[in-house]
Motif scaffolding. Structure first.
Motif, PDB file in Angstrom:
ATOM      1  N   SER A  36      46.286 103.943 -48.443  1.00 28.73           N
ATOM      2  CA  SER A  36      45.153 103.248 -47.835  1.00 28.73           C
ATOM      3  C   SER A  36      44.118 104.255 -47.333  1.00 28.73           C
ATOM      4  CB  SER A  36      45.603 102.290 -46.726  1.00 28.73           C
ATOM      5  OG  SER A  36      46.364 102.962 -45.775  1.00 28.73           O
ATOM      6  N   PHE A  37      44.568 105.460 -46.974  1.00 25.33           N
ATOM      7  CA  PHE A  37      43.609 106.532 -46.654  1.00 25.33           C
ATOM      8  C   PHE A  37      42.742 106.820 -47.878  1.00 25.33           C
ATOM      9  CE2 PHE A  37      42.864 111.141 -47.178  1.00 25.33           C
ATOM     10  CZ  PHE A  37      42.004 111.367 -46.111  1.00 25.33           C
ATOM     11  N   ALA A  38      43.383 107.026 -49.025  1.00 25.27           N
ATOM     12  CA  ALA A  38      42.634 107.373 -50.236  1.00 25.27           C
ATOM     13  C   ALA A  38      41.742 106.223 -50.681  1.00 25.27           C
ATOM     14  CB  ALA A  38      43.609 107.752 -51.356  1.00 25.27           C
ATOM     15  N   ALA A  39      42.224 104.996 -50.472  1.00 27.91           N
ATOM     16  CA  ALA A  39      41.455 103.846 -50.952  1.00 27.91           C
ATOM     17  C   ALA A  39      40.182 103.646 -50.136  1.00 27.91           C
ATOM     18  CB  ALA A  39      42.316 102.589 -50.888  1.00 27.91           C
ATOM     19  N   SER A  40      40.232 104.002 -48.843  1.00 21.61           N
ATOM     20  CA  SER A  40      39.051 103.715 -48.038  1.00 21.61           C
ATOM     21  C   SER A  40      38.127 104.917 -47.894  1.00 21.61           C
ATOM     22  CB  SER A  40      39.468 103.183 -46.666  1.00 21.61           C
ATOM     23  OG  SER A  40      40.462 104.005 -46.126  1.00 21.61           O
ATOM     24  N   PHE A  82      34.524 111.975 -48.831  1.00 20.76           N
ATOM     25  CA  PHE A  82      33.161 111.682 -48.417  1.00 20.76           C
ATOM     26  C   PHE A  82      33.155 110.462 -47.510  1.00 20.76           C
ATOM     27  CE2 PHE A  82      29.042 109.688 -48.981  1.00 20.76           C
ATOM     28  CZ  PHE A  82      28.192 110.759 -48.808  1.00 20.76           C
ATOM     29  N   GLY A  83      32.723 110.656 -46.259  1.00 17.27           N
ATOM     30  CA  GLY A  83      32.616 109.520 -45.349  1.00 17.27           C
ATOM     31  C   GLY A  83      33.533 109.660 -44.158  1.00 17.27           C
ATOM     32  N   PRO A  84      33.687 108.590 -43.381  1.00 20.46           N
ATOM     33  CA  PRO A  84      34.511 108.663 -42.181  1.00 20.46           C
ATOM     34  C   PRO A  84      36.006 108.660 -42.483  1.00 20.46           C
ATOM     35  CG  PRO A  84      33.471 106.504 -42.360  1.00 20.46           C
ATOM     36  CD  PRO A  84      33.018 107.294 -43.543  1.00 20.46           C
ATOM     37  N   ILE A  85      36.780 109.388 -41.695  1.00 15.15           N
ATOM     38  CA  ILE A  85      38.245 109.349 -41.822  1.00 15.15           C
ATOM     39  C   ILE A  85      38.695 107.984 -41.306  1.00 15.15           C
ATOM     40  CG2 ILE A  85      40.421 110.398 -41.120  1.00 15.15           C
ATOM     41  CD1 ILE A  85      38.932 112.949 -40.487  1.00 15.15           C
ATOM     42  N   PRO A  86      39.332 107.158 -42.127  1.00 13.54           N
ATOM     43  CA  PRO A  86      39.745 105.849 -41.623  1.00 13.54           C
ATOM     44  C   PRO A  86      40.831 106.002 -40.564  1.00 13.54           C
ATOM     45  CG  PRO A  86      40.569 106.198 -43.853  1.00 13.54           C
ATOM     46  CD  PRO A  86      39.715 107.378 -43.526  1.00 13.54           C
ATOM     47  N   SER A  87      40.720 105.246 -39.477  1.00 13.50           N
ATOM     48  CA  SER A  87      41.799 105.330 -38.495  1.00 13.50           C
ATOM     49  C   SER A  87      42.928 104.416 -38.945  1.00 13.50           C
ATOM     50  CB  SER A  87      41.288 104.956 -37.109  1.00 13.50           C
ATOM     51  OG  SER A  87      40.676 103.708 -37.159  1.00 13.50           O
ATOM     52  N   ASP A  88      44.056 104.547 -38.306  1.00 11.74           N
ATOM     53  CA  ASP A  88      45.229 103.742 -38.634  1.00 11.74           C
ATOM     54  C   ASP A  88      45.745 104.012 -40.055  1.00 11.74           C
ATOM     55  OD1 ASP A  88      47.115 102.119 -37.586  1.00 11.74           O
ATOM     56  OD2 ASP A  88      46.208 100.261 -38.310  1.00 11.74           O
ATOM     57  N   THR A  89      45.448 105.203 -40.607  1.00  6.63           N
ATOM     58  CA  THR A  89      46.050 105.573 -41.893  1.00  6.63           C
ATOM     59  C   THR A  89      46.852 106.863 -41.689  1.00  6.63           C
ATOM     60  OG1 THR A  89      44.018 106.739 -42.515  1.00  6.63           O
ATOM     61  CG2 THR A  89      44.291 104.483 -43.314  1.00  6.63           C
ATOM     62  N   LEU A  90      46.158 107.995 -41.607  1.00  4.08           N
ATOM     63  CA  LEU A  90      46.862 109.268 -41.434  1.00  4.08           C
ATOM     64  C   LEU A  90      47.626 109.300 -40.111  1.00  4.08           C
ATOM     65  CD1 LEU A  90      44.266 111.859 -42.756  1.00  4.08           C
ATOM     66  CD2 LEU A  90      46.072 110.651 -43.979  1.00  4.08           C
ATOM     67  N   GLY A  91      47.110 108.579 -39.110  1.00  2.33           N
ATOM     68  CA  GLY A  91      47.763 108.555 -37.808  1.00  2.33           C
ATOM     69  C   GLY A  91      49.183 108.013 -37.874  1.00  2.33           C
ATOM     70  N   LYS A  92      49.489 107.302 -38.954  1.00  4.47           N
ATOM     71  CA  LYS A  92      50.843 106.747 -39.071  1.00  4.47           C
ATOM     72  C   LYS A  92      51.860 107.763 -39.589  1.00  4.47           C
ATOM     73  CE  LYS A  92      49.618 101.967 -40.047  1.00  4.47           C
ATOM     74  NZ  LYS A  92      49.387 101.050 -41.184  1.00  4.47           N
ATOM     75  N   LEU A  93      51.364 108.895 -40.058  1.00  6.18           N
ATOM     76  CA  LEU A  93      52.291 109.893 -40.607  1.00  6.18           C
ATOM     77  C   LEU A  93      52.883 110.673 -39.440  1.00  6.18           C
ATOM     78  CD1 LEU A  93      49.998 111.211 -43.495  1.00  6.18           C
ATOM     79  CD2 LEU A  93      51.808 109.518 -43.655  1.00  6.18           C
ATOM     80  N   ASP A  94      53.891 110.126 -38.799  1.00  5.76           N
ATOM     81  CA  ASP A  94      54.315 110.736 -37.539  1.00  5.76           C
ATOM     82  C   ASP A  94      55.296 111.892 -37.707  1.00  5.76           C
ATOM     83  OD1 ASP A  94      56.488 109.295 -38.225  1.00  5.76           O
ATOM     84  OD2 ASP A  94      56.398 107.897 -36.542  1.00  5.76           O
ATOM     85  N   THR A  95      55.437 112.392 -38.933  1.00  7.84           N
ATOM     86  CA  THR A  95      56.174 113.655 -39.088  1.00  7.84           C
ATOM     87  C   THR A  95      55.261 114.739 -39.661  1.00  7.84           C
ATOM     88  OG1 THR A  95      56.900 112.929 -41.250  1.00  7.84           O
ATOM     89  CG2 THR A  95      58.440 112.605 -39.427  1.00  7.84           C
ATOM     90  N   LEU A  96      53.968 114.439 -39.704  1.00  3.70           N
ATOM     91  CA  LEU A  96      53.026 115.385 -40.309  1.00  3.70           C
ATOM     92  C   LEU A  96      52.896 116.641 -39.445  1.00  3.70           C
ATOM     93  CD1 LEU A  96      51.173 115.311 -42.824  1.00  3.70           C
ATOM     94  CD2 LEU A  96      49.309 114.692 -41.294  1.00  3.70           C
ATOM     95  N   GLU A  97      53.021 117.797 -40.056  1.00  2.00           N
ATOM     96  CA  GLU A  97      52.891 119.054 -39.315  1.00  2.00           C
ATOM     97  C   GLU A  97      51.597 119.782 -39.641  1.00  2.00           C
ATOM     98  OE1 GLU A  97      56.417 121.333 -40.019  1.00  2.00           O
ATOM     99  OE2 GLU A  97      57.690 119.687 -39.335  1.00  2.00           O
ATOM    100  N   VAL A  98      51.167 119.695 -40.891  1.00  2.00           N
ATOM    101  CA  VAL A  98      49.956 120.403 -41.292  1.00  2.00           C
ATOM    102  C   VAL A  98      49.000 119.412 -41.931  1.00  2.00           C
ATOM    103  CG1 VAL A  98      49.012 122.214 -42.759  1.00  2.00           C
ATOM    104  CG2 VAL A  98      51.250 122.531 -41.697  1.00  2.00           C
ATOM    105  N   LEU A  99      47.774 119.408 -41.450  1.00  2.00           N
ATOM    106  CA  LEU A  99      46.755 118.555 -42.058  1.00  2.00           C
ATOM    107  C   LEU A  99      45.535 119.408 -42.343  1.00  2.00           C
ATOM    108  CD1 LEU A  99      45.620 115.815 -42.927  1.00  2.00           C
ATOM    109  CD2 LEU A  99      44.899 115.447 -40.578  1.00  2.00           C
ATOM    110  N   SER A 100      45.169 119.490 -43.599  1.00  2.00           N
ATOM    111  CA  SER A 100      43.968 120.235 -43.962  1.00  2.00           C
ATOM    112  C   SER A 100      43.051 119.339 -44.777  1.00  2.00           C
ATOM    113  CB  SER A 100      44.341 121.480 -44.769  1.00  2.00           C
ATOM    114  OG  SER A 100      43.166 122.050 -45.299  1.00  2.00           O
ATOM    115  N   LEU A 101      41.900 119.051 -44.209  1.00  2.00           N
ATOM    116  CA  LEU A 101      40.879 118.268 -44.919  1.00  2.00           C
ATOM    117  C   LEU A 101      39.583 119.058 -44.905  1.00  2.00           C
ATOM    118  CD1 LEU A 101      41.530 114.757 -43.317  1.00  2.00           C
ATOM    119  CD2 LEU A 101      42.370 115.586 -45.490  1.00  2.00           C
ATOM    120  N   ARG A 102      39.717 120.376 -44.849  1.00  6.71           N
ATOM    121  CA  ARG A 102      38.518 121.169 -44.649  1.00  6.71           C
ATOM    122  C   ARG A 102      37.672 121.230 -45.920  1.00  6.71           C
ATOM    123  NH1 ARG A 102      39.136 125.799 -46.739  1.00  6.71           N
ATOM    124  NH2 ARG A 102      41.165 126.198 -47.648  1.00  6.71           N
ATOM    125  N   SER A 103      36.424 121.677 -45.732  1.00  2.00           N
ATOM    126  CA  SER A 103      35.483 121.826 -46.842  1.00  2.00           C
ATOM    127  C   SER A 103      35.330 120.537 -47.636  1.00  2.00           C
ATOM    128  CB  SER A 103      35.911 122.969 -47.770  1.00  2.00           C
ATOM    129  OG  SER A 103      36.125 124.137 -47.031  1.00  2.00           O
TER     130      SER A 103
END
Ligand SMILES: *[C@@H]1O[C@H](CO)[C@@H](O)[C@H](O)[C@H]1NC(C)=O
Ligand SMILES: *[C@@H]1O[C@H](CO)[C@@H](O)[C@H](O)[C@H]1NC(C)=O
Ligand SMILES: *[C@@H]1O[C@H](CO)[C@@H](O)[C@H](O)[C@H]1NC(C)=O
Ligand SMILES: *[C@@H]1O[C@H](CO)[C@@H](O)[C@H](O)[C@H]1NC(C)=O
Ligand SMILES: *[C@@H]1O[C@H](CO)[C@@H](O)[C@H](O)[C@H]1NC(C)=O
Ligand SMILES: *[C@@H]1O[C@H](CO)[C@@H](O)[C@H](O)[C@H]1NC(C)=O
Ligand SMILES: *[C@@H]1O[C@H](CO)[C@@H](O)[C@H](O)[C@H]1NC(C)=O
Length: 637
Positions: A36-40, A82-103
């Protein structure tokens, strides 16, 4: 009664449906969140994520926990999000240690649910256009926070004070305002608050960071910047600030010391310099390696360490200010910067005469080969010009394509496409006991032809002067499909006058041993030695006691064949195949023409290509599948 039963049934099903899923988020819920992150969020490059494929093994940018049950890292640098990071998508990954969305081109704000993922320890969002405030709910487990080059505004949240594990905080080039919180962070190594609109005094806890951590904030004051108005008696414009006074004192002192030493004698000076050098050398070895290492925190302890030390090897000479000067060639689809490259996990592939070669796997899984050159004498301009030529002439299926380069005073890096390791050298002389199947004749002709085509292309495209300069069997890469690619061309010109290592003399044309400058005709000579190596199965090395090495291969072949065209010169592995001796003799004649002592007597590479093509066309007709022994077919595949 019926109603009651319905309620019981409903609550029972709710119990079974709801409770288990709430308790155990699993890979499926992670997949849903990612999809759903990718879709939005529109993105430039395609994310090959689909519900039916394995997220852990085949989704680009996704790394799972070792047990494959949850998502642990998400790295999507420069994929054109491109655009806003949708909330309630990545925030659900509660074992995520590294997040890189740079550039990317992310806008609007950083959703608080992402910044507060409790397990998150590295967050890379630099080079986007995120705005709004930095969420106050930052995860307490962060060690690396990079929000630089965005449009964040508001104040630096006080919550940062409580992120005790933080080692790096990059907030430069935003629109942050207000005071800098007093950060007592024992682990903080890297801090950059430059180019914001911060104001007020710099807290004393941050006085040991350099002035470049704070530049470009008009209303910021205090050490290491100018003293705050009112804190010290307003100095007159002419009197030096305390810092300046200090500096000129040292300057005067050091000049005095030098004069004294010079007067006292050169010997003392020499000793001092040696001591100084030893100190600098020791210190260099001991200092923190920089960003590359902080980001690799949290990697598995076993692999992480070795990886880190290798990485330092090619990042050590790269200055902070000079990052991002990776020069790519046109038509290259790679999408990374120097920072990615330095952060990539690196593995040493080999140490050659021009430097060490690494295999680097980048965040997004892209694999490239990085060559770290040593002893380059060429100046910047000369280097860049040569790189342009190498990039241009390398556009051939039988040449390894240079994709990018980096030049600084201390460090020169070349980035090539990655080709599965394997060279003609290994294929010819590798350990038979370790399962190497000897190359058959048809394959040897094919490899020679492809290598010859690659070299002929370099000579033709490079315009008369361009030489490979280092033809040898270990520079002919052989892919799993047994096609050949020429590597390491055009570098000899950049190096100090080649002090030919003893083990390379076997390939050098006699005139190059004197002039030290390779020519196209000396490339032809080296190629002739290569053909002899391919025919005889012997390496042109000085290696006493090794039966398969002969230092002066051309001379040895001559001495054997002078008596008669004898099959004694040929690799025993080749003689097992019937009806190929004619072709081998033709190839031997070509090779001997290439190693003619006088450059003018040697053929040009185009002629070499044509001759091998003729030889191959005869071998091609003969070895049609019907009359070819079965054994041979197996060896080709
Ligand atoms: C997605 O891309 C990655 C890297 O390019 C590749 O390894 C993977 O096999 C691809 N997955 C699918 C399902 O195509
Ligand atoms: C924070 O990190 C520590 C150790 O690094 C870990 O034990 C703890 O579970 C993490 N907290 C959360 C909420 O994940
Ligand atoms: C970044 O976003 C702001 C609005 O938040 C907009 O005014 C600005 O043009 C954007 N900059 C770029 C480079 O897209
Ligand atoms: C930081 O931690 C202390 C003690 O754990 C707590 O009292 C304080 O409210 C925290 N500050 C912030 C800004 O969260
Ligand atoms: C960062 O800000 C400074 C000062 O405004 C500017 O000169 C520089 O180009 C900016 N850097 C980037 C990468 O935007
Ligand atoms: C920067 O901050 C000052 C006050 O500290 C304010 O007057 C000014 O408008 C701000 N500038 C920008 C560009 O936000
Ligand atoms: C901080 O960022 C600015 C702007 O990009 C840069 O000029 C400066 O060198 C950086 N300082 C440090 C200490 O990294």
């Amino acid at each position: 009664m019926q109603h009651l039963m319905l309620i019981v049934f409903l609550s029972a099903s709710l119990f079974f449906l709801h409770i288990p899923c709430a308790r155990c988020a699993d890979l499926n819920s992670d997949k849903q969140a990612l999809l759903s992150f990718a879709a939005s969020l529109p993105h430039g490059r395609k994310l090959n994520w689909t519900l039916t494929t394995q997220a852990c093994t085949s989704w680009v940018g996704v790394t799972c926990t070792p047990d494959g049950k949850r998502v642990r890292k998400l790295r999507l640098p420069a994929v054109g999000l491109f655009g806003p990071i949708p909330s309630d998508t990545l925030g659900k990954l509660d074992t995520l240690e590294v997040l890189s969305l740079r550039s990317n081109r992310l806008t609007v704000s950083l959703p608080p649910d992402v910044a507060s993922i409790p397990s998150l320890h590295s967050l890379y969002l630099q080079h986007n256009n995120l705005s709004g405030i930095i969420p106050t709910s930052l995860s307490s487990n962060l060690t690396f926070l990079d929000l630089s080059y965005n449009s964040f505004n508001g104040e630096i949240p006080l919550k940062v004070q409580n992120i005790t594990q933080l080692t790096a905080l990059f907030l430069q080039n935003n629109s942050l305002s207000g005071p800098i919180p007093d950060l007592h962070l024992p682990n903080l190594r890297h801090l950059n608050l430059s180019n914001n609109n911060l104001s007020g005094p710099i807290p004393t806890s941050l006085h040991n960071f350099p002035v470049t951590s704070f530049l470009g904030n008009a209303f910021l004051c205090g050490f290491p910047l100018e003293p705050c108005p009112g804190t010290t008696p307003s100095p007159s414009p002419m009197s030096p600030t305390p810092q300046n006074a200090k500096r000129s004192f040292w300057k005067r002192l050091s000049i005095g010391v030098i004069i004294a030493i010079v007067a006292g004698g050169g010997l003392l000076l020499l000793i001092l310099i040696i001591i100084l050098l030893v100190c600098i050398f020791k210190r260099k070895k001991g200092t923190d390696p920089g960003i590359a290492s902080s980001s690799s925190k949290g990697k598995s302890a076993s692999g992480g360490r070795a990886e880190k030390s290798k990485k330092q090897e090619y990042s050590s000479g790269v200055q902070e200010a000079e990052r991002n000067k990776l020069v790519f060639f046109e038509g290259c689809s790679y999408n990374f910067d120097l920072e990615d490259l330095l952060r990539a996990s690196a593995e040493v592939l080999g140490k050659g005469s021009y430097g060490t070669t690494y295999k680097a796997v980048l965040e997004d899984g892209t694999t490239v080969v990085v060559k770290r050159l040593k002893e380059v004498v060429a100046g910047k301009r000369e280097f860049e010009q040569q790189m342009e030529i190498i990039g241009r002439v390398g556009q051939h299926p039988n040449a390894v394509q240079l994709r990018a380069y980096y030049y600084s005073k201390d460090e020169k890096l070349l980035v090539y496409d990655y080709i599965t390791p394997g060279s003609l050298c290994a294929a010819l002389h590798g350990n038979k006991a370790a399962g190497r199947t000897p190359l058959d004749w048809v394959t040897r002709v094919k490899i020679s032809l492809e290598a010859a085509r690659g070299l002929a292309h370099l000579h033709a495209e490079g315009g008369g002067k361009f030489t490979h300069g280092n033809i040898k069997s270990s520079n002919i890469l052989v892919s799993q499909e047994l096609s050949a690619c020429i590597a390491e061309f055009g570098l000899a010109q950049l190096m100090a006058i080649p002090h030919t290592p003893a083990r390379l003399i076997g390939y050098r044309a006699p005139e190059v041993l004197e002039t030290k400058r390779p020519t196209q005709k000396s490339d032809v000579y080296s190629f002739g030695v290569l053909l002899l190596e391919m025919l005889t199965g012997k390496a042109p090395l000085r290696s006493p006691g090794r039966e398969d090495s002969i230092e002066h291969l051309p001379r040895w072949v001559q001495s054997v064949v002078r008596e008669e065209w004898t099959s004694e010169v040929f690799d025993a592995d080749l003689l097992r195949h019937p009806n190929t001796e004619d072709e081998m003799v033709q190839m031997l004649q070509l090779a001997m023409a290439c190693v003619a002592p006088l450059p003018d007597q040697r053929p040009r590479m185009e002629e070499v290509v044509r001759t091998i093509e003729d030889i191959r066309s005869s071998s091609g007709t003969r070895s049609s599948p019907e009359d070819k022994p079965k054994e041979e077919t197996i060896q080709i595949t």
